[in-house]
Write a protein that holds these residues in place. Sequence first.
Motif, short mmCIF file in Angstrom:
data_model
loop_
_atom_site.label_atom_id
_atom_site.label_comp_id
_atom_site.label_asym_id
_atom_site.label_seq_id
_atom_site.Cartn_x
_atom_site.Cartn_y
_atom_site.Cartn_z
N GLN A 34 0.80 -1.11 -0.12
CA GLN A 34 0.05 0.25 0.11
C GLN A 34 0.89 1.24 0.13
O GLN A 34 0.51 2.22 -0.48
CB GLN A 34 -0.96 0.08 1.20
N ARG A 35 2.02 1.15 0.55
CA ARG A 35 3.10 2.31 0.63
C ARG A 35 4.02 2.41 -0.44
O ARG A 35 4.90 3.38 -0.53
CB ARG A 35 3.60 2.48 2.07
N MET A 36 4.05 1.40 -1.23
CA MET A 36 5.28 1.55 -2.10
C MET A 36 5.10 2.35 -3.20
O MET A 36 6.39 2.89 -3.86
CB MET A 36 5.60 0.20 -2.53
N GLU A 37 4.09 2.89 -3.66
CA GLU A 37 3.81 3.63 -4.51
C GLU A 37 4.10 5.32 -4.29
O GLU A 37 4.70 5.94 -4.93
CB GLU A 37 2.21 4.08 -4.84
N ASP A 38 4.43 5.48 -2.95
CA ASP A 38 4.60 6.83 -2.28
C ASP A 38 5.70 6.80 -1.80
O ASP A 38 6.28 7.94 -1.18
CB ASP A 38 3.59 7.47 -1.62
N SER A 39 6.45 5.69 -1.48
CA SER A 39 7.65 5.73 -0.53
C SER A 39 8.83 4.81 -1.26
O SER A 39 8.57 3.75 -1.51
CB SER A 39 7.26 5.06 0.80
N ILE A 85 4.13 -14.27 -3.17
CA ILE A 85 2.93 -14.08 -3.32
C ILE A 85 2.89 -12.19 -2.73
O ILE A 85 3.02 -12.09 -1.43
CB ILE A 85 1.78 -14.62 -2.84
N ALA A 86 2.19 -11.26 -3.70
CA ALA A 86 2.00 -10.15 -2.94
C ALA A 86 0.45 -9.89 -2.44
O ALA A 86 -0.27 -10.16 -3.36
CB ALA A 86 2.32 -8.97 -4.10
N GLU A 87 0.31 -9.68 -1.43
CA GLU A 87 -1.25 -9.75 -0.84
C GLU A 87 -1.34 -8.10 -0.59
O GLU A 87 -0.75 -7.28 -0.35
CB GLU A 87 -1.18 -10.33 0.36
N GLY A 88 -2.77 -7.82 -0.57
CA GLY A 88 -3.38 -6.62 -0.64
C GLY A 88 -3.06 -5.61 -1.95
O GLY A 88 -3.12 -4.19 -1.72
N VAL A 89 -3.05 -6.06 -3.14
CA VAL A 89 -2.96 -5.52 -4.25
C VAL A 89 -4.17 -4.92 -4.50
O VAL A 89 -5.40 -5.73 -4.71
CB VAL A 89 -2.46 -6.10 -5.51
N GLU A 90 -4.29 -3.58 -4.54
CA GLU A 90 -5.51 -2.80 -4.64
C GLU A 90 -5.81 -1.92 -5.97
O GLU A 90 -6.69 -1.51 -6.24
CB GLU A 90 -6.11 -2.06 -3.45
N THR A 91 -4.57 -1.90 -6.57
CA THR A 91 -4.78 -1.00 -7.80
C THR A 91 -3.82 -1.55 -8.85
O THR A 91 -2.89 -2.45 -8.54
CB THR A 91 -4.11 0.50 -7.55
N ALA A 92 -4.02 -0.99 -10.39
CA ALA A 92 -3.50 -1.60 -11.39
C ALA A 92 -1.87 -1.19 -11.34
O ALA A 92 -0.92 -1.96 -11.83
CB ALA A 92 -3.99 -1.19 -12.71
N HIS A 93 -1.66 0.20 -11.03
CA HIS A 93 -0.38 0.49 -10.74
C HIS A 93 0.48 -0.43 -9.83
O HIS A 93 1.64 -0.53 -10.05
CB HIS A 93 -0.23 1.94 -10.32
N LEU A 96 5.04 -4.22 -9.17
CA LEU A 96 5.17 -5.83 -8.82
C LEU A 96 5.75 -6.48 -9.93
O LEU A 96 6.69 -7.17 -9.88
CB LEU A 96 4.04 -6.23 -7.85
N GLU A 97 4.99 -6.46 -10.93
CA GLU A 97 5.30 -7.34 -12.24
C GLU A 97 6.75 -6.84 -12.66
O GLU A 97 7.48 -7.67 -13.37
CB GLU A 97 4.07 -7.22 -13.21
N ALA A 98 6.80 -5.73 -12.59
CA ALA A 98 8.07 -5.16 -13.21
C ALA A 98 9.61 -5.45 -12.37
O ALA A 98 10.46 -5.70 -12.85
CB ALA A 98 8.05 -3.46 -13.29
N ARG A 99 8.98 -5.99 -11.16
CA ARG A 99 10.06 -6.42 -10.32
C ARG A 99 10.13 -8.02 -10.15
O ARG A 99 11.00 -8.45 -9.32
CB ARG A 99 10.07 -5.80 -8.84
N GLY A 100 9.59 -8.59 -11.06
CA GLY A 100 9.58 -10.12 -10.96
C GLY A 100 8.49 -10.80 -10.18
O GLY A 100 8.52 -12.06 -10.09
#
Length: 678
Positions: free
Chosen positions: A601-606, A628-636, A641-645
Amino acid sequence: MKLGHRIAYKQAKIILLSAFLLGGLSALVQLSIDLKLVRANFVSDIERSVNVYVPSLQGAIYNLDSEQVQSIAKALTKDPLFLSVTVYDDFGDRMSVMRRDTKEQASIFDSLGFAALNLPEIYEYPIEIRSGLNHSSARLVLQLDARYMSHGLVQRALTLIWLGLISTLLLSIVLFAIFYRVLSKPIQHIARWVESLDQQQGALVLPYSKQDELGLLTRNVADIWRKKDVANQQVRSLAYYDPLTELVNRRMFIERLEATLEQQSASQSIGAVMYLDVDRFKSINDSLGHGIGDQLLIIIAARLRQVLPDFVTLARFGGDEFVVLIPDLSHDLELATQAATALAAQLIEAVAEPIKIERNLIHCSTSMGITTFPQQPDSSSDVLRRADTALYRVKAEGRNGYQLYDDTMQQQTQERWQIEEALHEAIAKEQLELWWQPQVSTRNDITGAEVLLRWRHPQKGMIPPDEFISIAEESGQIHHIEEWVIEASLKQLEQWLAAGLPATFKHLAINISPAHFMQADFVQRILPIIERYNIAGVKLEFEITENLLIDNFHQASSTMATLQQHHISFAIDDFGTGYSSLRYLNQLPLNILKIDRSFIQRMEDSAAELAIVDVILLTAKKLGLEVIAEGVETAHQQQLLEARGCQLYQGFYFAKPQHHEDFYRLLTRQNGRLEPEQ
């Protein structure tokens, strides 16, 4: 004490009876000896008297000289032995009868005495008369004087009896006096001393000090009494004091609290009770040993006593629980509250000082609940309940602090208790439900699902797990609930497999509570459930927290290895939020890391949070673990996450948790493909 129960009375009775019995036996022996001697003397006297007169009688009878016979008979009657004398000639004719006159009659004692002599009353002696060659016999008949012969004997016997009685009585009195002084009186003194032992203060003063049996008895009683005093002190200490810290225990604390409540009902002063325990004491005890744990409690108790005033009661209720009673703070509630919280801060600070025990430097903290009293109506149990409720609030909010009790806490506690009670019936009444949230790949394929638990309460509606799972763990119901979750999930999965599932669906994740996972029989209880269902083609996955691994590494590792042999994989849930260790990741049989939703949730801004995600992904790749990345709520977020594998996702962006019927329709609608929710 009644006279008949006294030892002196029994002693006197025994002495008197024994003396009379022995005196009587002695008198009988003496009388028997005297009787034999008197009888022998009488027999000898009779024989001697008869022998004196027989020759004269022979001549007088032969010459038929009646006068001489009469004279001899008269002479014989003068002998006191004979009462009458009768002489018969050789023809049987009576030649003379002579009887002594006596006015005294034989008494009954005389008759008994004569009978005791065992002598015949009539003696008959033959007198041989020779005439040439012819021989004939005359007879001398003597009647004995029974009174004379027995009177002396009776007098001696009566005298002996009376003297015996008097001597026996005197001997009994003398013996009683001696025994009373030597035995009975000391026993009475000892008995009174024993009765007064409860009232004696200080050292015992012995009432008898001679080196005999009574002295030994007295000393033994004194020794036993001293031991009893020591035992009473030990019993009192065990009953009212904690043997480890020497603080008062729960029983004495409650007595003092009740006494304080009674006093304050009149004085209107305000006191306080503080309920505190040592944070994470069990971990310290388990890791360093109970010996270190005991020393730690002793040191903490000493520190608390140093901070507290003398009039304050500090008690240990057991384990790491301490309770403080401050009987009088102020007559003003606000001032009393300020004083209590100031003292609480000092206690927390005192406990926080590092403690060195052997080679261990231990850092401790404490959580504390505070309540003031009296609050009408109030009792000791009410006060302790309020303080304990406030303590629970501190622990729920992160520990290491204090809280003052307020009424909302009780309401929350009541609600918590209601949830705990209702949980006992939730399974039986089919109130628990399984909700499924899909786990999606980069190609939007549903590769698996996480099973989530919901509680549809008949009055409260839908209750999320974060409101009842912790209660289930504390009340010990979690293992029943999670075993039901595993069985219901596998049963549902088996039915879906029979009905047909998309080929993309490969794993099913179930959360396991640390409290349940660390039970000694966890494997023995879980395996029979798993073996009842055929879920070939789908891998069962248990999600556990990383803190469980840190706190119980060896047991957790052994349990995981055993279950992995039965084709069960493991995922670390909420990875990155605990005290992770790369060494643990390398040594444990892990398969999957789940990045906690807080980082997503915070990686987009931090940039810092994004860097942590990068590290987790890189670490997992190097260790060969899926992520597994849990709590994914947006396409961004998904794109980052996909860009980082990262290739597996879970969150509201794809789908919210759904009832099992809705999830199955979602899963089979497009043969396992899922379009993200817009």
